[in-house]
Motif scaffolding. Structure first.
Motif, mmCIF file in Angstrom:
data_model
loop_
_atom_site.group_PDB
_atom_site.id
_atom_site.type_symbol
_atom_site.label_atom_id
_atom_site.label_comp_id
_atom_site.label_asym_id
_atom_site.label_seq_id
_atom_site.Cartn_x
_atom_site.Cartn_y
_atom_site.Cartn_z
ATOM 1 N N ALA A 18 0.958 -1.218 0.201
ATOM 2 C CA ALA A 18 -0.027 0.098 0.000
ATOM 3 C C ALA A 18 0.878 1.301 0.143
ATOM 4 C CB ALA A 18 -1.050 -0.012 1.194
ATOM 5 N N LEU A 19 1.813 1.168 0.708
ATOM 6 C CA LEU A 19 2.958 2.347 0.897
ATOM 7 C C LEU A 19 3.591 2.676 -0.381
ATOM 8 C CD1 LEU A 19 4.349 2.016 4.408
ATOM 9 C CD2 LEU A 19 2.349 3.378 3.642
ATOM 10 N N ALA A 22 0.791 3.833 -3.278
ATOM 11 C CA ALA A 22 0.055 5.016 -3.042
ATOM 12 C C ALA A 22 0.663 6.311 -3.861
ATOM 13 C CB ALA A 22 0.073 5.687 -1.650
ATOM 14 N N CYS A 26 -0.997 7.690 -7.711
ATOM 15 C CA CYS A 26 -1.363 8.940 -7.644
ATOM 16 C C CYS A 26 -0.867 9.509 -9.027
ATOM 17 C CB CYS A 26 -0.852 10.133 -6.601
ATOM 18 S SG CYS A 26 -1.486 9.718 -4.893
ATOM 19 N N PRO A 200 -7.241 3.594 -4.025
ATOM 20 C CA PRO A 200 -6.782 4.487 -3.173
ATOM 21 C C PRO A 200 -6.632 6.049 -3.381
ATOM 22 C CG PRO A 200 -5.998 2.408 -2.652
ATOM 23 C CD PRO A 200 -6.397 2.401 -3.861
ATOM 24 N N PRO A 201 -5.926 5.999 -4.517
ATOM 25 C CA PRO A 201 -5.592 7.550 -4.881
ATOM 26 C C PRO A 201 -6.897 8.332 -5.406
ATOM 27 C CG PRO A 201 -3.841 6.084 -5.895
ATOM 28 C CD PRO A 201 -4.969 5.312 -5.203
ATOM 29 N N ALA A 204 -8.777 9.362 -2.462
ATOM 30 C CA ALA A 204 -7.826 10.260 -1.670
ATOM 31 C C ALA A 204 -8.335 11.888 -2.396
ATOM 32 C CB ALA A 204 -6.583 10.102 -1.616
ATOM 33 N N VAL A 215 -1.047 11.843 -1.794
ATOM 34 C CA VAL A 215 -0.152 10.740 -1.525
ATOM 35 C C VAL A 215 -0.365 10.235 -0.341
ATOM 36 C CG1 VAL A 215 2.250 9.826 -1.375
ATOM 37 C CG2 VAL A 215 1.479 11.223 -3.358
ATOM 38 N N ALA A 218 -3.801 8.657 0.259
ATOM 39 C CA ALA A 218 -3.805 7.613 -0.223
ATOM 40 C C ALA A 218 -3.302 6.162 0.352
ATOM 41 C CB ALA A 218 -3.404 7.735 -1.964
ATOM 42 N N GLY A 219 -2.052 6.555 0.768
ATOM 43 C CA GLY A 219 -1.291 5.677 1.577
ATOM 44 C C GLY A 219 -2.026 4.906 2.544
ATOM 45 N N GLY A 222 -5.026 3.104 1.654
ATOM 46 C CA GLY A 222 -4.450 1.606 1.057
ATOM 47 C C GLY A 222 -4.129 0.942 2.272
ATOM 48 N N ALA A 248 -11.525 -1.624 -0.187
ATOM 49 C CA ALA A 248 -10.896 -0.330 -0.898
ATOM 50 C C ALA A 248 -11.892 0.226 -1.796
ATOM 51 C CB ALA A 248 -9.664 -0.595 -1.812
#
Length: 268
Positions: A18-19, A22, A26, A200-201, A204, A215, A218-219, A222, A248
């Motif tokens: 996820a990290l 993210a 984006c 996720p982005p 976000a 970012v 989103a992280g 995620g 998600a």
């Protein structure tokens, strides 16, 4: 130890993916490269087949083929073939050839569903090291090239005026995408990697006012989706990878509804 528990390893692996996904996701959203992510991910299954054929680590095979696909698409984009057509042909062809190649491996027994939809609960300590190593490399590279990548994404003419090469920055993004695909294949599988890059982005965007905020949010979305998906999968005995993506998607739906409601209130 914490790593002796398969649930802890699964959670840490999912957070690592996820990290990494993210910030890259984006850029995928900003550049409208969603189909490109799918093409690179689908090609990775061919890398799995080659890795098993030559008895090398699956991560290495997936990385090599994903890098080859990313480089090929980047070099052919903007030429005689439309980009969306090119991506469609390469994505489906690579996935089909990869599945056929895997089926021909008589000497190797393989759970194809695990590579298509992920098998996060089977993540080992070595897998965890690879995932976090790749994630840190991706985050470090994007952090180092952040300003140049953002400028090239927002305005290519401005990037050229600043002495930057937009094609080089796009190539960096595509190669980074290949790394994320390779480290994510164990967690969510080749068919769901695109969702983790985009959903996720996209969620976000409702709350973010700057690229950096997007970012970060989103992280968080995620990582929360991974943990929520693991918990739901454990509770309801559902496939873990698809459950993570479903969570998600549910978060995205909530964020979209909230954003629409906020705009309606602001107009009144």
């Amino acid at each position: 130890m914490i790593l002796d528990s398969f649930l802890w390893r699964a959670g840490l692996a999912g957070i690592g993916v996820a990290l990494a996904a993210a910030p890259l996701g984006c850029f995928v959203v900003w550049r409208r490269m969603a189909y490109f992510g799918d093409a690179t991910a689908h090609a990775a299954i061919l890398g799995v087949a080659l890795a098993l054929s030559f008895n090398v680590p699956v991560f290495l095979g997936a990385l090599i083929i994903a890098l080859a696909m990313a480089s090929l698409v980047a070099s052919l984009s903007g030429r005689d073939v439309a980009v969306d057509t090119l991506l469609g042909v390469l994505a489906h062809s690579a996935l089909a050839i990869g599945i056929v190649a895997v089926s021909l491996l008589d000497s190797v027994r393989i759970d194809l569903m695990a590579f298509l939809f992920g098998d996060i609960l089977a993540v080992s300590r070595m897998d965890l090291a690879i995932i976090w190593g790749g994630a840190l490399a991706v985050v470090g590279l994007l952090g180092w090239r952040w300003s140049a990548l953002l400028t090239a994404t927002l305005n290519e003419d401005l990037a050229r005026a600043s002495g930057l090469d937009p094609r080089r920055e796009k190539l960096i993004l595509t190669l980074t995408l290949a790394v994320v695909v390779a480290v994510s294949i164990k967690v969510v599988g080749v068919l769901l990697i695109g969702a983790m890059l985009i959903v996720p982005p996209a969620a976000a965007r409702v709350f973010a006012r700057t690229p950096e905020q997007m970012v970060l949010i989103a992280g968080l979305i995620g990582a929360a989706s991974v943990l929520g998906g693991l918990a739901a999968s454990w509770q309801f005995d559902t496939p873990t990878g698809p459950t993570i993506v479903s969570v998600a998607a549910f978060v995205f739906l909530l964020c979209t509804v909230f954003g629409l409601a906020r705009r309606v209130v602001a107009r009144e």
